[in-house]
Each structure stands twice: as C-alpha cells, then as structure tokens.
Design a protein around this motif. Structure first.
Motif, short mmCIF file in Angstrom:
data_model
loop_
_atom_site.label_atom_id
_atom_site.label_comp_id
_atom_site.label_asym_id
_atom_site.label_seq_id
_atom_site.Cartn_x
_atom_site.Cartn_y
_atom_site.Cartn_z
N LEU A 118 34.11 -0.77 58.33
CA LEU A 118 35.12 0.19 58.80
C LEU A 118 36.26 0.29 57.80
O LEU A 118 36.81 1.37 57.56
N TYR A 119 36.62 -0.84 57.19
CA TYR A 119 37.68 -0.81 56.18
C TYR A 119 37.26 0.04 54.99
O TYR A 119 38.05 0.84 54.47
N PHE A 120 36.00 -0.11 54.57
CA PHE A 120 35.52 0.68 53.44
C PHE A 120 35.54 2.18 53.77
O PHE A 120 35.94 3.00 52.94
N PHE A 121 35.11 2.53 54.99
CA PHE A 121 35.18 3.92 55.43
C PHE A 121 36.62 4.42 55.37
O PHE A 121 36.89 5.52 54.88
N LYS A 152 42.17 6.87 53.26
CA LYS A 152 43.17 6.46 52.27
C LYS A 152 42.89 7.03 50.90
O LYS A 152 43.79 7.16 50.06
N ARG A 153 41.62 7.40 50.65
CA ARG A 153 41.19 7.97 49.37
C ARG A 153 41.52 7.07 48.18
O ARG A 153 42.05 7.51 47.16
N MET A 154 41.21 5.80 48.33
CA MET A 154 41.42 4.86 47.23
C MET A 154 40.44 5.15 46.10
O MET A 154 39.37 5.71 46.32
N LYS A 155 40.79 4.77 44.91
CA LYS A 155 39.84 4.81 43.80
C LYS A 155 38.70 3.86 44.10
O LYS A 155 38.90 2.83 44.76
N GLY A 156 37.52 4.20 43.61
CA GLY A 156 36.32 3.44 43.97
C GLY A 156 36.41 1.96 43.67
O GLY A 156 36.04 1.13 44.50
N HIS A 157 36.92 1.61 42.48
CA HIS A 157 36.94 0.18 42.13
C HIS A 157 37.95 -0.60 42.99
O HIS A 157 37.72 -1.76 43.31
N ILE A 158 39.03 0.07 43.39
CA ILE A 158 40.00 -0.60 44.27
C ILE A 158 39.42 -0.76 45.66
O ILE A 158 39.53 -1.83 46.29
N ARG A 218 33.52 11.61 51.31
CA ARG A 218 33.87 12.57 52.36
C ARG A 218 32.89 13.73 52.39
O ARG A 218 32.63 14.32 53.44
N PHE A 219 32.32 14.06 51.24
CA PHE A 219 31.34 15.14 51.14
C PHE A 219 30.01 14.74 51.80
O PHE A 219 29.37 15.54 52.49
N THR A 220 29.58 13.49 51.61
CA THR A 220 28.24 13.08 52.05
C THR A 220 28.18 12.49 53.46
O THR A 220 27.13 12.55 54.09
N ILE A 221 29.27 11.94 53.96
CA ILE A 221 29.21 11.17 55.21
C ILE A 221 28.70 12.01 56.38
O ILE A 221 27.85 11.57 57.16
N LYS A 222 29.18 13.24 56.51
CA LYS A 222 28.76 14.06 57.66
C LYS A 222 27.28 14.41 57.58
O LYS A 222 26.59 14.46 58.60
#
Length: 559
Positions: free
Chosen positions: A26-29, A35-41, A530-534
C-alpha cells in the motif's frame, strides 16, 4: 541460529498478519500513484518499510532481513538490469549510426497508422521477445522502437506493458509453466493446456483494448479488420501450440504468425484514414508521408540486422540444451557444447548468501536455500551484448564510439537500475519473511469463492516479484492445496495463478522501472504506474470471472 517463518505473527491471526503485510504494498501504491515519488526513491523507501515490517512485525532477525535484500538486489542487477542496459545500448547504436531512420521508414512503408504500428511492434514483436527472452527485454526493446517511430514515451511504455499481458505466461520458452510442475506435481503439459484455454480470450481482446486506449472506440472500429487479424491469429496459434505442443513455443509461434499475418494483410487492406498523435495530422490513407524515402532492400536489411541478430542470439540462448551448457551443466558429447560448457562453468557463480543460506525454515520446517545466482554467460543480457558486438561491425561504428555509447547508456540508466535493484530486494524480503505467504493464505480462506479469487494470488505474486515464474513458485502449491480443499480442480487453480499473474506484470515495480528506463523516463515511474493500474485491475477481474465460470459452468474446458 536458524529462524522459522511465522505466517500469523500478529495475534496468531493470518488475516491480521496479512493486513500488516499489505503495508509495504500500500505504501508503494501511495508513493507512486498519489505522492508521485521518483522511482528510485519510491523503491528504496518501500524496501525500508518492508524491512521494518519483516523485523518488527514478523520477528525476522535483522541480519537475515538485510541479507535477503542484498540477494534480491543482486538478482535485480543480474540478470534483469543487465538486460535493460544491453537492450537500450543496442537501440542507441542504431540511432547513433542513422540505421534507425531506415527502420522507421521501413515500418512506415507497411503502415503509417500509429494504431497498426502498435499492433505490429508492441503486441506481435513484443510477444516474440517475451517468448524468446522474457524478463524486461520485450518491453525495453519494443518501447524503444515505438519511441523511435515518434510515439510519446509514456504512451509507448504503457502500451508495451499492456500488450505484454497476453504472452507472459509462456514467456522465456515456457519457464513459468515448466517451473511450477516441480512444487505442484502437476504435469506441465496439463497446466499448459489449461492456460491455453484461458489466455487466448485475453489475446483476442488485448489488441482491441490497446487501440481503444490509444484512440477511443470509434477510431478503433476503423481498424477492426486489422485488429481481428492480429488478435485471432495470435489466439488460435496460442491455443493450438499450448494444447498440442506444450508450453515452450506458444509465444514464439503465435507472435510470428500474428506478425506476418498482419503485415501481409496490410498489403491488401488500408484504413480509410491514417491516425497520428496530437501534432500530426489525419490524412487520407493514400497520402504518402513526406518523411518516407525509397531505400533498397539491402539498406533495409542492414538496418534491421541488429535486431535480427538480437533475435538469433536470444533464440539460441533459449534452447534448453544450450541453456544447460551456458551454466556449465551440459553432460552430452557435442564438442561445441562441451566447449561452451567449459566457459559457462567458469562464468557461473552461486555463492551462498552469508547468514541466510539454509538459516530460514519454512512452514514445513525445511531450510530455504539462499544463493547469489550469477549466471553471467547464460544471462539474456549477455546474448544481447554479443548482438551489440556483431552490430558494431554491421553498422561500421568505431570501437571508441561503441564504448562511448555504452558509457552514455550506463550513465543514463543509473537511477533506473537503482530502482530495479531496490524493488527486487523488496520482493525478496517479502518472500523470506513470510509476508507473501500470509497474503496468499488469507485469500485461500475465501472458501467456495476461492475460484474467483484464485487469479488474484497470481496477480499479487507478480506484482511483488515481477515474475510470473516466481509467482507460480510462490503460490502454485498453495493454489493446489486450497483447490482440493474447496472442491476446485487443482489444474484450474494453478493455471489461474499464471493467467492472473500476467495482468499484474504491467504494475510490477520491476516492469515499471524497466519500461521507464527504456524510453528515457527515469523519475517518471509514478506517471506510468497511474497509467497502468486501472487497466491491470480491469483485466485481472476478467480473469477472475473467467476462472469462476470455468469452475462452475464451463468445467468441460478443464483438461
């Protein structure tokens, strides 16, 4: 001192424990979608959250938790990260030498329509690469090709992830199916047959769904004949090969049949209008694009040669007998393979993970092996690297420019590789601590509704591990045991794990990082997620409904 996994450490309740195990997911989601964090963060902080949950909630010794993370990080770099580096490097060589301009032109001579280009490259060519290599190669290479043609990078990555749904279960010469035979005892051929009676329905639907996402329903209908040719030829071949040949060849043969069928069809049929993106105009199909030029057959063949060489190497690397030689395990008499075997043995390293190997006991009290698998020669990335060396001579680039391009590629990919290493480390911590099993056991408590929820196990497994093979190994036996307890055919349950898993590939942190790296969107992983999840949720629900109906109404479909 050994440690035994506890799948219900919170109040002796597997459900409460599963809720705690959900926290890193859930945190990763949240990190990506909200939050739109950068991928590595996002990847590194998710790993930190998983380590805390593993140590504090699941009682895993801190040293073991950290070492399981290192095991995952190493696997994230080799073989996965290695594939991305070499794939992007090969693509950059064709761009730098001007060969990609000819490749672009050759595709435009088949069709200038973006919808049809997506079907040819993202769906058919991507499926071929999935069948031959798996891991990140199909998305990395096909997405880079689409970007080179002029696709928006985010769209290219998203479309390729979505298109990669249909072939994943039979990827890498059928490894996801053949691997699950071991822990379940169900013959791989039977699982292959069942998966081949589920995925073809998705294979017909995916090309249409992909074009609808790109252009909307009305413009999709304009190219419906081409969509049907692409999807039906793939699905029919997938069914026939999976049911009568086995799990090794469905992707490769289905992709080739679909690719050539569509290319031939487009020689005789054209859409009434050409679809282009945004700034591009929509013109009559007969209008010639001003960017096309007349190249000779030799020039076109030369331009495509790097990818033909790539295909050749990857296909060779996937042949079972050769694979054994590449890891130094060949026992035959062929002198060439014996020579390869010597090199493969010298370049294969499987050191034990300090403080972790055989130190964790699973639910049955059996020690779990923990090794750093460094199969350097056998890695698909090495096959692609050899393709880049051959390409050096084809495109006549100097060694200094070749090396400079490799350096540029490594510099561009430092953050994406960090992301991949972090998210695979997260997957390993989740598995080693028992969190993944807690999630699976909770879904198994759904009783008579388990046939509906069965594919969700695969979906969660692939989201966590990034691999349909790993998800099958993780949950395959649990699927079998639960199915027998609720009156469900175990073949259907194990197949549903694989079929449901393919829909989780597009949201797996590994896949997201790979796709972004390939199209130059490092740091934009949140947008792609966000594009792929749905779409992932929608498609897994389709598989859930399909599996439930095959259990209750269409049980005659089960082999």
């Amino acid at each position: 001192m050994q440690w035994t996994q506890n799948f219900s450490p919170i109040g002796d309740s597997v459900v409460l424990s599963a809720l705690v195990a959900l926290i890193p997911i859930l945190y990763f989601f949240w990190a990506l979608a909200i939050k739109r964090m950068k991928g590595h963060i996002a990847g590194l902080t998710t790993l930190l959250v998983a380590l805390i949950i593993a140590i504090v909630a699941y009682g895993m010794p801190a040293g073991m938790a950290v070492m399981s993370a290192t095991q995952g990080a190493v696997y994230g770099i080799l073989p996965i990260g290695w594939i991305i580096i070499t794939s992007v490097f090969l693509y950059k060589l064709t761009v730098k030498t001007g060969q990609f301009d000819i490749i672009r032109n050759s595709i435009l001579t088949i069709t200038e329509d973006r919808r049809l280009q997506a079907l040819l490259i993202a769906f058919s060519f991507g499926a071929f690469l999935e069948g031959a290599a798996g891991f990140g190669a199909p998305v990395a290479i096909s997405a880079a090709l689409l970007v080179g043609l002029g696709f928006n990078p985010l769209y290219a990555a998203g479309i390729c992830l979505l298109a990669n749904t249909a072939p994943v279960a039979f990827g890498a010469i059928g490894i996801p199916i053949t691997a699950v035979e071991g822990p379940t005892g169900i013959p791989a051929m039977e699982i292959s047959k069942m998966v081949g009676r589920q995925l073809p329905f998705l294979s017909v639907f995916i090309p249409f769904y992909l074009v609808v996402i790109m252009t909307g329903f009305k413009k999709s209908i304009e190219v419906l004949p081409a969509i049907l040719v692409s999807g039906l030829t793939f699905a029919i071949t997938q069914y026939l090969t999976s049911n009568f040949l086995g799990p090794e060849l469905p992707d490769i043969l289905s992709a080739l049949v679909s690719l050539f069928a569509l290319a031939i069809f487009l020689r005789f049929w054209k859409p009434t209008s050409i679809y282009r993106f945004g700034f591009e105009s929509e013109t009559a199909a007969t209008t010639k694009n001003s960017t096309t030029q007349n190249y000779t057959g030799g020039q076109i063949f030369k331009a495509w040669s790097p990818f033909l060489v790539l295909t050749g190497f990857i296909s060779i690397w996937g042949i079972p007998t050769i694979k054994t030689a590449l890891v130094g395990a060949y026992e035959g008499t062929n002198p060439l393979l014996q020579f390869v075997n010597v090199i493969g043995h010298a370049l294969t390293f499987k050191p034990e993970v300090p403080g972790l190997h055989n130190m964790i006991l699973n639910g049955a009290g059996e020690p779990i092996a923990a090794l750093y698998k460094l199969e350097i020669l056998a890695a698909a990335g090495t096959a692609i690297l050899l393709a880049t060396i051959v390409t050096k001579f084809i495109v006549k680039i100097s060694w200094s420019d070749w090396t400079k391009t490799l350096g540029e590629t490594l510099d561009e990919l430092k953050y994406p590789i960090t992301t991949i290493a972090a998210v695979v480390a997260f997957a390993y911590v989740t598995n080693a601590s028992g969190m993944s099993t807690s999630l699976g056991m909770t879904l198994a408590l759904t009783g008579s509704l388990f046939p509906f929820f069965s594919p969700l196990l695969g979906w969660i497994g692939v989201f966590i591990t990034g691999s349909d093979t790993s998800a099958n190994l993780l949950f395959g036996n649990l699927q079998k045991i639960t199915a027998l307890s609720v009156g469900m055919d175990p073949i259907l349950a194990v197949a549903a794990n694989s079929s449901g898993g393919v829909t989780g590939k597009m949201i797996s942190p590994q896949s997201i990082a790979v796709a972004c790296a390939a199209v130059g969107l490092a740091g934009k992983e949140a947008d792609l997620f966000r594009f792929t999840i749905k779409h992932s949720i929608f498609l897994v629900l389709i598989v859930c409904i399909m599996t439930y109906l095959q259990h209750t109404v269409f049980s005659w479909m089960i082999p």
